[in-house]
Each structure stands twice: as C-alpha cells, then as structure tokens.
Design an enzyme around this catalytic site. Structure first.
Site, PDB file in Angstrom:
ATOM      1  N   LYS A  73      27.595  63.933  82.822  1.00  0.00           N
ATOM      2  CA  LYS A  73      26.862  62.595  82.831  1.00  0.00           C
ATOM      3  C   LYS A  73      27.243  61.857  84.167  1.00  0.00           C
ATOM      4  CE  LYS A  73      27.903  61.723  77.905  1.00  0.00           C
ATOM      5  NZ  LYS A  73      26.451  61.542  77.436  1.00  0.00           N
TER       6      LYS A  73
ATOM      7  N   ARG B 291      25.870  67.976  67.978  1.00  0.00           N
ATOM      8  CA  ARG B 291      24.984  68.698  67.029  1.00  0.00           C
ATOM      9  C   ARG B 291      25.665  70.157  66.906  1.00  0.00           C
ATOM     10  NH1 ARG B 291      19.420  67.886  69.997  1.00  0.00           N
ATOM     11  NH2 ARG B 291      20.648  66.059  70.725  1.00  0.00           N
TER      12      ARG B 291
ATOM     13  N   ASP C  41      32.586  58.482  71.384  1.00  0.00           N
ATOM     14  CA  ASP C  41      31.688  59.356  70.850  1.00  0.00           C
ATOM     15  C   ASP C  41      32.297  60.320  69.781  1.00  0.00           C
ATOM     16  OD1 ASP C  41      29.319  60.540  71.100  1.00  0.00           O
ATOM     17  OD2 ASP C  41      29.942  62.390  72.495  1.00  0.00           O
TER      18      ASP C  41
ATOM     19  N   ASP D  19      33.542  62.510  75.958  1.00  0.00           N
ATOM     20  CA  ASP D  19      32.139  63.471  76.459  1.00  0.00           C
ATOM     21  C   ASP D  19      31.809  63.135  77.667  1.00  0.00           C
ATOM     22  OD1 ASP D  19      30.041  65.062  76.455  1.00  0.00           O
ATOM     23  OD2 ASP D  19      28.617  63.469  75.360  1.00  0.00           O
TER      24      ASP D  19
END
Length: 463
Positions: free
Chosen positions: A243, A317, A254, A236
C-alpha cells in the site's frame, strides 16, 4: 458479574444517592411555549438558546451557583437519537440526571453512555468526567452490556499494532473467554498447515508473530447454533503489492471484524442468551519478508478450492475463506462474518453505513428491522450471481482479486459465499470500523458497527 472490560474505566453512570443536577432535554417548541423550568427558560431566552441539535447550555440556580443544563434536541429528535452522548463531553464533572426529555429512557441512557467513551491509554485525560443517573424505567443491565460490547470493539481497534499484534489479540480473546467461562482453542504457526488452514498460514507467515486461528465455544448444545467469524488482520501493509504510505495510516483497524465479533460475543454471553455460540477469528499480520506470498501464486484452501493470488492486498478474504470453511463443517443455524474488507463498500455507502450480503430474505428483513429498532444503521447489498463469473480464473478455481475494479464489494462477498454451503443462514458484513468525524455518541476512532442490531435480533429470538 460485571461485563468484561478490555481497558478498565469508571462507569459513566451514578446511583440515586446524593444530589444530582437536572438536565432539560428540549426542542425549540419547549422554548417557544415556555414548557420548562422557569429559571431555565429565562436563562435560555436571555442567552439566545435555540435548542439546536446537540447544543448545551449551563444554567444557574436562583442563588447563582450551577443549577443544571439544557440540551437542544432540534425540531425532530428522532433523526438524532443519541444526542444525549454530547452531554458526556460537554458537562462539567458532577452527578447529573435528565429531568425531562422526549426520548425513551433506554435511548437517552445508551446515548449518554456511548458518548462517554474515551480512549486515553496513551494520553490520560486530566478532566474528571460527569456521570448520569440511569432512569428508573431503563434496563440498566442491558445498557451496560451493550456499552461493554461497543467499548471492547472500539478499544481493540484503537490500540496500535505495536501493542495489539497477533499475540496480544489472542490474549484479549482468551481474557474475554475466561471472563464468561467459555472454552478456547488455538491453532498457530506451522500447525495451521498440518491441520489444514493453508490460506491463514499463507497470509501470515511473513510476520514476526505467527498466524493463528482462535476459536471460542460457549453455551449449551441444542440451543440455536450461531457462529461468528471475524477478520483479524492486525496490520495490513498490503504485502508485496504494498500500500502507499497514506493508505497504511489506519491499517491497525484491519482487525475491526475480529473486534466487532468479540464485542457481539460479549453481549451474547453476558445476557446469557440461549445460543450455542462459536467464535472464529483468523489472526495474521500481512507483512513483507523473503517468505511472503506473491502475486501469481496459487494455493489450495481448506475447502479444496484453489485460489490464484492476483493481489496480495486482498488478503482478508483468504483468511476468512479457511475460517468460513471450518465453520461450515458444523451445521449452524446462522453464520455471521464481519470484516474490514473492501474500499468499494466505502465508495458505495460511505464509512457509517455498512453493507451486508445474504441470500436469506427472512434474515435480511430481520436485520433491517433490528437496525431501525436500535438505530444501528446497515444496508443490504445484492449477492448478484451475474458477477460470480468474475471471481473465476483460467488456471485456478478462484481469483482473490478480479480484474476491472467493478463491483468490488459484491465480488468479495461472492468469493466468501463459495466457502459457506451447509449453514442454514449466512450473512457477510463489510464494515469500516472507524468513525472519521466526532458524533454525539462517538469520538473519532475505532467504532462498533451492526453489532447492536445483531444482538437485538438474537435477543428477540429471531434466526
């Protein structure tokens, strides 16, 4: 058939054949009262051994050779049930057995096995490991299957993304299924769009390796229907909401949700539980390229709900939403999803205590009791509907990243809840999947969380 191993390793246990050296697991009271072998007692007192938790002292035999070892349990062994794991890294090579211990046979053997884990794929150890004889009254088969499940989760998390991207994770998933004669189906690349998994495709389309949904089925129709869903983000970057470098260092983990549900599936299948098992793993790499999804985009999910992208780093999600909606199209007795989902969960409970969310009171009680029974910690957090309004947005049904930064793990759980409406019971685990410091039963690195408790609950027939 031996339990499946992703990375082959020798057993940490030995058989009763041949000579084994004794280990005396003792509390300070054993030393004070002289309630152990006289030679060991004399050596312990001369060495100033106080039986502190995890302390190990090698002891000589009467002829001056290695005669055994002492393991300190501290004054309250129940507070550190897996201290025997320390032995797997502290003892010299050889065959050992535990002579005395105020611990159950299963607990001391499982603790030793958990502590024996080594991840040496890239830097092989030159030190031969010791082995322990499983006590005769321990359930050796169940201990070995639990270790196999935990080690599978640890191994998958520990392997870096250059060797465990979406293609390799699919290969590991297929190998697990083949070992237990389970069926596998995969929807990959643009087929995700034609078969209505738009959010999985959206998150993973920028990667060089295609996004996909992995599905495993095992067991007999008519048994309890249990569906496991695991977040499989192999790396990720955060996407266009990238990030900082320091936050990317552990992002190979992840896919910890996928690793953990695969470990749990291993235990279920190896034990031949009377379960109609279904495992769903949406697999992506959240990368950056010209076709990466963007902040402000709005996508329609498999369930039909529209989702506004307010942060591309809240991607987990999204892929879970499509997978959970697909899971929910078949009525399940229990749906479990596991994901390395929010930093908010770590702020609330730290790395070692994963929160779980459910609105099923009986399930919550069963999970809590199972966690205590097998020392696999977890903590229930509230699905507080007062925050449900925070996941709504003006021009779409949902936002993937509510503003304000408050109650982040709860709003993430509430987001997922929107996609599970038919299952009899549902529980969401927001795991960290990583041990930040060495413990007797695990080194620093990938970690299995909550799956031993879930296995215990399912094996007992609850839910």
């Amino acid at each position: 058939m031996a339990p499946y191993q992703y990375i082959a390793r020798p057993s940490p246990f030995n058989t009763a054949a041949g000579t084994t050296l004794p280990i005396f697991a003792v509390t300070p009271a054993h030393i004070d009262l002289g309630a152990i072998d006289p030679i060991a007692l004399d050596w312990a007192r001369k060495a100033g051994f106080k039986a502190e938790p995890g302390a190990v002292l090698l002891i000589p035999s009467s002829d001056g050779h290695l005669g055994g070892a002492l393991l300190g349990l501290g004054s309250n062994p129940s507070q550190a049930p897996f201290l025997t794991g320390k032995l797997a890294r502290a003892l010299p090579a050889g065959k050992w057995h535990i002579e005395t211990a105020p611990l159950t046979a299963n607990r001391l053997a499982l603790g030793y096995g958990l502590g024996s884990y080594r991840f040496d794929r890239y830097k092989p150890s030159k030190v031969e490991a010791p082995t322990l004889m499983i006590p005769a009254d321990a359930d050796a088969s169940d201990i070995k299957r639990q270790l196999a499940g935990v080690f599978l989760a640890r191994d998958l998390i520990n392997v870096p993304t250059n060797d465990l991207g979406p293609n390799a994770l699919e290969a590991a998933f297929r190998a697990l299924a083949e070992h237990y004669k389970a069926s596998v189906s995969v929807v990959s690349g643009d087929d995700l769009l034609t078969q209505n998994f738009p959010l999985i495709h959206t998150v993973g389309r920028a990667s060089a390796e295609a996004p996909r949904l992995l599905e495993l089925r095992w067991g007999k129709k008519g048994h309890r229907k249990v569906t496991l869903v695991g977040k499989g983000v192999c790396f990720d970057t955060g996407g266009l909401d990238i990030k900082p470098a320091a936050s990317m260092l552990l992002m190979k983990k992840d896919m910890g949700g996928a690793a953990n549900v695969m470990g749990l599936a291993l235990m279920i299948m190896d034990a031949k539980l009377k379960i109609d098992l279904r495992v769903l793993v949406p697999v992506v790499e959240n990368s950056i390229s010209g076709n990466a999804f963007r902040p402000g985009d709005i996508y329609r999910s498999r369930k039909g709900l529209t989702v506004q992208i307010d942060n591309t780093d809240a991607e987990g999600r999204l892929i879970l939403a499509d997978a959970l909606a697909y899971a929910d199209e078949e009525e399940s007795d229990l749906v479990v999803d596991m994901a390395t989902l929010t930093g908010a969960a770590r702020v609330a409970l730290g790395p070692d205590l994963p929160p779980f969310f459910t609105d099923d009171e009986d399930l919550a009680r069963d999970l809590t009791e199972s966690a205590l029974a097998v020392d696999d910690p977890m903590w229930r957090m509230p699905l507080y509907m007062g925050y449900d309004k925070d996941i709504s947005t003006r021009i779409a049904d949902l936002t993937n990243a509510p503003s304000g930064g408050m109650a982040g793990s709860i709003t993430a759980a509430l987001f997922l809840k929107r996609f599970v409406t038919n299952a009899k019971s549902w529980v969401h685990f927001d795991i960290f999947g990583w041990a930040q410091s060495e413990r007797p039963h695990s080194p620093v690195g990938g970690e299995a969380q909550a799956i031993r408790a879930l296995y215990h609950m399912l094996a007992k027939g609850r839910k």
